[in-house]
Design an enzyme around this catalytic site. Structure first.
Site, PDB file in Angstrom:
ATOM      1  N   VAL A  63       0.810  -1.228   0.000  1.00 33.43           N
ATOM      2  CA  VAL A  63       0.000   0.000   0.000  1.00 33.43           C
ATOM      3  C   VAL A  63       0.842   1.277   0.000  1.00 33.43           C
ATOM      4  O   VAL A  63       0.323   2.365  -0.223  1.00 33.43           O
ATOM      5  CB  VAL A  63      -0.988   0.051   1.200  1.00 33.43           C
ATOM      6  CG1 VAL A  63      -1.987  -1.079   1.132  1.00 33.43           C
ATOM      7  CG2 VAL A  63      -0.250   0.067   2.533  1.00 33.43           C
ATOM      8  N   ASN A  89      -6.448  -0.546   6.784  1.00 39.50           N
ATOM      9  CA  ASN A  89      -6.062  -1.229   8.020  1.00 39.50           C
ATOM     10  C   ASN A  89      -4.583  -1.616   8.081  1.00 39.50           C
ATOM     11  O   ASN A  89      -4.046  -1.799   9.182  1.00 39.50           O
ATOM     12  CB  ASN A  89      -6.946  -2.486   8.167  1.00 39.50           C
ATOM     13  CG  ASN A  89      -6.426  -3.441   9.206  1.00 39.50           C
ATOM     14  OD1 ASN A  89      -6.606  -3.247  10.403  1.00 39.50           O
ATOM     15  ND2 ASN A  89      -5.736  -4.501   8.743  1.00 39.50           N
ATOM     16  N   TYR A 163       4.640   6.122  14.954  1.00 37.08           N
ATOM     17  CA  TYR A 163       3.326   5.455  14.909  1.00 37.08           C
ATOM     18  C   TYR A 163       2.209   6.414  15.352  1.00 37.08           C
ATOM     19  O   TYR A 163       1.163   6.499  14.718  1.00 37.08           O
ATOM     20  CB  TYR A 163       3.394   4.226  15.811  1.00 37.08           C
ATOM     21  CG  TYR A 163       2.191   3.329  15.799  1.00 37.08           C
ATOM     22  CD1 TYR A 163       1.987   2.410  14.761  1.00 37.08           C
ATOM     23  CD2 TYR A 163       1.258   3.371  16.827  1.00 37.08           C
ATOM     24  CE1 TYR A 163       0.897   1.560  14.772  1.00 37.08           C
ATOM     25  CE2 TYR A 163       0.164   2.527  16.840  1.00 37.08           C
ATOM     26  CZ  TYR A 163      -0.020   1.615  15.807  1.00 37.08           C
ATOM     27  OH  TYR A 163      -1.106   0.779  15.815  1.00 37.08           O
ATOM     28  N   ALA A 165       2.192   9.680  15.302  1.00 36.58           N
ATOM     29  CA  ALA A 165       2.002  10.740  14.305  1.00 36.58           C
ATOM     30  C   ALA A 165       1.149  10.219  13.152  1.00 36.58           C
ATOM     31  O   ALA A 165       0.222  10.892  12.685  1.00 36.58           O
ATOM     32  CB  ALA A 165       3.358  11.220  13.787  1.00 36.58           C
ATOM     33  N   LYS A 167      -0.980   7.662  13.215  1.00 37.26           N
ATOM     34  CA  LYS A 167      -2.336   7.301  13.642  1.00 37.26           C
ATOM     35  C   LYS A 167      -3.190   8.545  13.921  1.00 37.26           C
ATOM     36  O   LYS A 167      -4.400   8.511  13.743  1.00 37.26           O
ATOM     37  CB  LYS A 167      -2.284   6.373  14.851  1.00 37.26           C
ATOM     38  CG  LYS A 167      -1.709   4.987  14.518  1.00 37.26           C
ATOM     39  CD  LYS A 167      -2.526   4.297  13.433  1.00 37.26           C
ATOM     40  CE  LYS A 167      -2.073   2.886  13.149  1.00 37.26           C
ATOM     41  NZ  LYS A 167      -2.869   2.234  12.087  1.00 37.26           N
ATOM     42  N   ILE A 196      -5.736  -5.192  21.407  1.00 36.15           N
ATOM     43  CA  ILE A 196      -6.557  -6.247  20.808  1.00 36.15           C
ATOM     44  C   ILE A 196      -5.760  -7.547  20.745  1.00 36.15           C
ATOM     45  O   ILE A 196      -4.544  -7.543  20.516  1.00 36.15           O
ATOM     46  CB  ILE A 196      -7.030  -5.831  19.388  1.00 36.15           C
ATOM     47  CG1 ILE A 196      -7.647  -4.421  19.409  1.00 36.15           C
ATOM     48  CG2 ILE A 196      -8.022  -6.852  18.831  1.00 36.15           C
ATOM     49  CD1 ILE A 196      -8.844  -4.235  20.308  1.00 36.15           C
TER      50      ILE A 196
HETATM   51  P1  NAD Z   1      -0.832  -7.298  12.067  1.00 39.58           P
HETATM   52  O1  NAD Z   1       0.610  -7.013  12.008  1.00 39.58           O
HETATM   53  O2  NAD Z   1      -1.301  -8.587  12.664  1.00 39.58           O
HETATM   54  O3  NAD Z   1      -1.469  -7.171  10.606  1.00 39.58           O
HETATM   55  C1  NAD Z   1      -1.151  -6.100   9.753  1.00 39.58           C
HETATM   56  C2  NAD Z   1      -1.218  -6.608   8.343  1.00 39.58           C
HETATM   57  O4  NAD Z   1      -0.843  -5.528   7.476  1.00 39.58           O
HETATM   58  C3  NAD Z   1      -0.260  -7.764   8.087  1.00 39.58           C
HETATM   59  O5  NAD Z   1      -0.940  -8.849   7.498  1.00 39.58           O
HETATM   60  C4  NAD Z   1       0.788  -7.161   7.165  1.00 39.58           C
HETATM   61  O6  NAD Z   1       1.341  -8.082   6.234  1.00 39.58           O
HETATM   62  C5  NAD Z   1      -0.009  -6.059   6.468  1.00 39.58           C
HETATM   63  N1  NAD Z   1       0.878  -5.051   5.918  1.00 39.58           N
HETATM   64  C6  NAD Z   1       1.958  -4.482   6.515  1.00 39.58           C
HETATM   65  N2  NAD Z   1       2.542  -3.622   5.671  1.00 39.58           N
HETATM   66  C7  NAD Z   1       1.838  -3.651   4.522  1.00 39.58           C
HETATM   67  C8  NAD Z   1       1.970  -2.990   3.280  1.00 39.58           C
HETATM   68  N3  NAD Z   1       2.987  -2.130   3.044  1.00 39.58           N
HETATM   69  N4  NAD Z   1       1.060  -3.239   2.297  1.00 39.58           N
HETATM   70  C9  NAD Z   1       0.071  -4.125   2.510  1.00 39.58           C
HETATM   71  N5  NAD Z   1      -0.115  -4.779   3.666  1.00 39.58           N
HETATM   72  C10 NAD Z   1       0.763  -4.544   4.662  1.00 39.58           C
HETATM   73  O7  NAD Z   1      -1.500  -6.042  12.803  1.00 39.58           O
HETATM   74  P2  NAD Z   1      -2.911  -5.921  13.540  1.00 39.58           P
HETATM   75  O8  NAD Z   1      -2.675  -6.031  14.987  1.00 39.58           O
HETATM   76  O9  NAD Z   1      -3.942  -6.771  12.890  1.00 39.58           O
HETATM   77  O10 NAD Z   1      -3.233  -4.362  13.249  1.00 39.58           O
HETATM   78  C11 NAD Z   1      -4.024  -3.950  12.159  1.00 39.58           C
HETATM   79  C12 NAD Z   1      -4.172  -2.431  12.221  1.00 39.58           C
HETATM   80  O11 NAD Z   1      -4.722  -2.062  13.479  1.00 39.58           O
HETATM   81  C13 NAD Z   1      -2.835  -1.703  12.114  1.00 39.58           C
HETATM   82  O12 NAD Z   1      -3.028  -0.503  11.377  1.00 39.58           O
HETATM   83  C14 NAD Z   1      -2.500  -1.387  13.554  1.00 39.58           C
HETATM   84  O13 NAD Z   1      -1.674  -0.269  13.660  1.00 39.58           O
HETATM   85  C15 NAD Z   1      -3.885  -1.132  14.125  1.00 39.58           C
HETATM   86  N6  NAD Z   1      -3.969  -1.322  15.579  1.00 39.58           N
HETATM   87  C16 NAD Z   1      -3.796  -2.560  16.143  1.00 39.58           C
HETATM   88  C17 NAD Z   1      -3.918  -2.712  17.524  1.00 39.58           C
HETATM   89  C18 NAD Z   1      -3.778  -4.047  18.198  1.00 39.58           C
HETATM   90  O14 NAD Z   1      -3.892  -4.127  19.423  1.00 39.58           O
HETATM   91  N7  NAD Z   1      -3.561  -5.136  17.486  1.00 39.58           N
HETATM   92  C19 NAD Z   1      -4.179  -1.583  18.326  1.00 39.58           C
HETATM   93  C20 NAD Z   1      -4.337  -0.347  17.713  1.00 39.58           C
HETATM   94  C21 NAD Z   1      -4.248  -0.227  16.326  1.00 39.58           C
END
Ligand code: NAD
Length: 252
Positions: A63, A89, A163, A165, A167, A196
């Site tokens: 992305v 996401n 991160y 900045a 978000k 999560i």
């Molecule tokens: P994760 O690392 O399990 O999944 C993220 C996915 O994004 C992965 O499958 C990865 O391959 C994909 N990805 C990474 N870079 C990419 C790129 N350049 N192009 C396409 N795909 C790409 O993370 P998660 O915990 O499922 O988090 C998902 C979103 O939620 C993220 O934006 C994260 O910052 C946000 N978030 C997560 C939490 C949490 O507690 N897990 C809390 C707050 C925010």
């Protein structure tokens, strides 16, 4: 928006929250364009979307790369014949302190650490939001929706200059786009997850994990489905636009 037969792009759909979001929307009858960097992960998410009663197709796309994102949205419209929304996401972390002084030595967050997170978490959202909006306007869809996944960290977070900045940026973009895109019947929103239950948390030491849970008023981790429910709410509620839903068990 009634999600039945709607075409929705979900980035980072290969695992974690993205997979949860893709399968919940698919369970409501949506056709999900699943975007990620890993083909095996994507294939499993597509399988789960189909098992949930919707449809899914895998797209291997970074992305952060403009050419790949432009081609992605061309391909999705060619494959499904329409486009009704995107969930931005995909995300990464490269944590570190802005400046650290230890034993007389100063270390800093590198420009690479900063840029890697900005490229995926901020520029990636900009590119996908822009391309989705342009396609939806061109297609003249009755209603379109863009959801950006932010984070509790948008308020500022220790060791997460880059991160936080990004978000804060994606929540602000959702608000700017709400104002710009309402005239085209495109609504927007952001969801800010707390802690999560994903692979990252499962891999933590039990004591650290317990400390984390102890700080949450609800005294438990969220599940990917809880975040997916907030995303679905933004899609389904036609009077919602431009705001960020904290889904964090009361942590903030
Ligand atoms: P994760 O690392 O399990 O999944 C993220 C996915 O994004 C992965 O499958 C990865 O391959 C994909 N990805 C990474 N870079 C990419 C790129 N350049 N192009 C396409 N795909 C790409 O993370 P998660 O915990 O499922 O988090 C998902 C979103 O939620 C993220 O934006 C994260 O910052 C946000 N978030 C997560 C939490 C949490 O507690 N897990 C809390 C707050 C925010």
């Amino acid at each position: 928006m009634n999600l039945k037969d709607k075409v929705i792009v979900v980035t980072g759909a290969g695992r974690g929250l993205g997979r949860g979001i893709a399968t919940l929307l698919a369970g409501k009858g949506a056709k999900i364009a699943c975007v990620d960097l890993n083909q095996d992960d994507l294939n499993e998410t597509v399988r789960q979307c189909q098992a949930a009663g919707g449809d899914g197709k895998a797209y291997l796309v970074n992305v952060a790369r403009e050419d790949e994102v432009v081609k992605l949205f061309d391909d999705v419209v060619a494959d499904f014949g329409s486009l009704h929304g995107v969930v931005n996401n995909s995300g990464i972390t490269r944590d570190g302190l802005l400046v650290k002084a230890k034993d007389g030595e100063i270390t800093t967050m590198s420009l690479q650490q900063w840029q890697a997170v900005i490229d995926v978490n901020l520029t990636g959202v900009f590119l996908c939001g822009r391309e989705a909006a342009a396609r939806m306007i061109k297609l003249g869809v009755e209603e379109g929706v863009i959801v950006n996944i932010s984070s509790l960290a948008r308020q500022g977070s220790f060791g997460q200059t880059n991160y936080s900045a990004a978000k804060a940026g994606v929540a602000a973009m959702a608000e700017s786009w709400a104002k710009e895109l309402a005239r085209y019947n495109i609504r927007t929103g952001a969801v800010a997850p707390g802690t999560i239950n994903t692979d990252m948390i499962a891999a933590m030491k039990p004591e650290a994990r317990d400390r984390l849970i102890g700080a949450v008023p609800l005294k438990r981790l969220g599940e990917p489905e809880h975040i997916a429910m907030s995303v679905a709410f933004i899609f389904e509620n036609s009077y919602f636009t431009g705001r960020c839903i904290d889904t964090d068990g009361g942590l903030r």
